[in-house]
Design a protein around this motif. Structure first.
Motif, PDB file in Angstrom:
ATOM      1  N   ARG A  70      39.863  47.847  31.847  1.00  0.00           N
ATOM      2  CA  ARG A  70      38.800  49.130  32.829  1.00  0.00           C
ATOM      3  C   ARG A  70      37.152  48.186  32.618  1.00  0.00           C
ATOM      4  N   GLY A  71      36.713  48.545  34.267  1.00  0.00           N
ATOM      5  CA  GLY A  71      34.901  47.941  34.497  1.00  0.00           C
ATOM      6  C   GLY A  71      34.580  49.155  34.010  1.00  0.00           C
ATOM      7  N   HIS A  72      33.545  48.394  32.913  1.00  0.00           N
ATOM      8  CA  HIS A  72      32.411  49.110  32.863  1.00  0.00           C
ATOM      9  C   HIS A  72      31.239  50.462  33.639  1.00  0.00           C
ATOM     10  N   GLN A  79      40.304  45.173  36.005  1.00  0.00           N
ATOM     11  CA  GLN A  79      39.635  44.176  36.805  1.00  0.00           C
ATOM     12  C   GLN A  79      39.469  42.870  35.091  1.00  0.00           C
ATOM     13  N   GLY A  83      31.426  38.514  33.376  1.00  0.00           N
ATOM     14  CA  GLY A  83      30.622  39.934  33.596  1.00  0.00           C
ATOM     15  C   GLY A  83      29.622  38.744  33.871  1.00  0.00           C
ATOM     16  N   GLU A 151      34.245  43.153  25.831  1.00  0.00           N
ATOM     17  CA  GLU A 151      35.608  44.005  26.072  1.00  0.00           C
ATOM     18  C   GLU A 151      36.465  44.209  25.216  1.00  0.00           C
TER      19      GLU A 151
END
Length: 255
Positions: A70-72, A79, A83, A151
């Motif tokens: 899950r994206g920050h 995704q 990054g 992550e």
């Protein structure tokens, strides 16, 4: 006589201009379209936003499935792990390009986490210089462990001992040059370096264990099939439980 001299000087000056223009084109022959856009369109004097990042392809060995998180920044989408690269030694050298940091009004708000991120703006006429700087790998992050550690190990509890050693293979580079972003209200240069995680046998076993995880709405990470990446959403029991960021398609060589 004077007219003849002036004509000769004009021809000489013209030859110098043509010579310099030709040299410029030859110097930038690999980026000719970018050179022409950044020097001979309205983009030249506008602020262009850069976002320079890497995406990690984590494939479950022996399957057509991938690990997404899950994206920050965009909380409601899955995704790839990865990054924006970090800049080393500050941005002072970018001042000559009209450097501006990204901002919350029409960019990503600067905070402790995003400090030194390679998200910024420069004048369009300098865009090609920035691209060349990035490709030189000078004074910037060049490895991929940081986002993997943040992550998966720090955020989601992957075993730090099993995943202590990490190996990656560079797959491809995706460049989106001078697309207009309605969200950011400016032209953008987006560069994604796609890299593949190469697991050890022990890491393979850990990744395969994830195949048994039930999938539900709101999961912080999920195993998804290639067909779901192609559709950009995940269905479970006839209910959509997640959407997938469009840039995830770069993992499966779709643009």
């Amino acid at each position: 006589m004077a007219e003849t001299i002036l004509a000769a000087l004009g021809m000489a000056a013209g030859k110098v201009i043509v010579k310099k223009a030709t040299e410029k084109l030859l110097d930038n022959k690999d980026n000719i379209y970018t050179y022409l856009q950044s020097n001979f369109t309205k983009i030249k004097d506008e602020d262009v936003r850069f976002s320079l990042s890497y995406l990690i392809r984590i494939k479950i060995p022996g399957t057509s499935k991938f690990l997404l998180v899950r994206g920050h920044r965009i909380k409601d989408q899955l995704q790839p792990v990865g990054g924006v690269y970090k800049k080393l030694n500050g941005f002072a050298e970018f001042e000559k390009w009209g450097y501006k940091e990204d901002c919350g009004a029409n960019g990503i708000k600067l905070d402790d986490i995003s400090k030194d991120d390679l998200r910024f703006r420069v004048k369009g006429k300098n865009a090609l210089d920035v691209i060349k700087w990035f490709e030189s790998r000078k004074d910037r992050e060049t490895t991929y462990e940081r986002e993997f550690n943040e992550e998966l190990i720090a955020d989601h509890g992957f075993d730090k001992d099993i995943f202590y050693t990490k190996s990656f293979r560079e797959v491809q580079k995706v460049m989106k040059v001078f697309g207009y972003s309605t969200f950011h209200q400016c032209y953008e240069v987006l560069i994604y370096n796609i890299v593949e995680f190469l697991p050890t046998p022990e890491q393979e076993a850990e990744l395969k264990k994830l195949l048994g995880n039930p999938r539900k709405l709101g999961d912080d990470f999920m195993i998804v099939d290639i067909s779901e990446i192609e559709r950009l959403f995940v269905m479970e029991n006839e209910e959509q439980i997640a959407k997938i960021g469009a840039h995830t398609k770069y993992l499966i060589n779709e643009k």
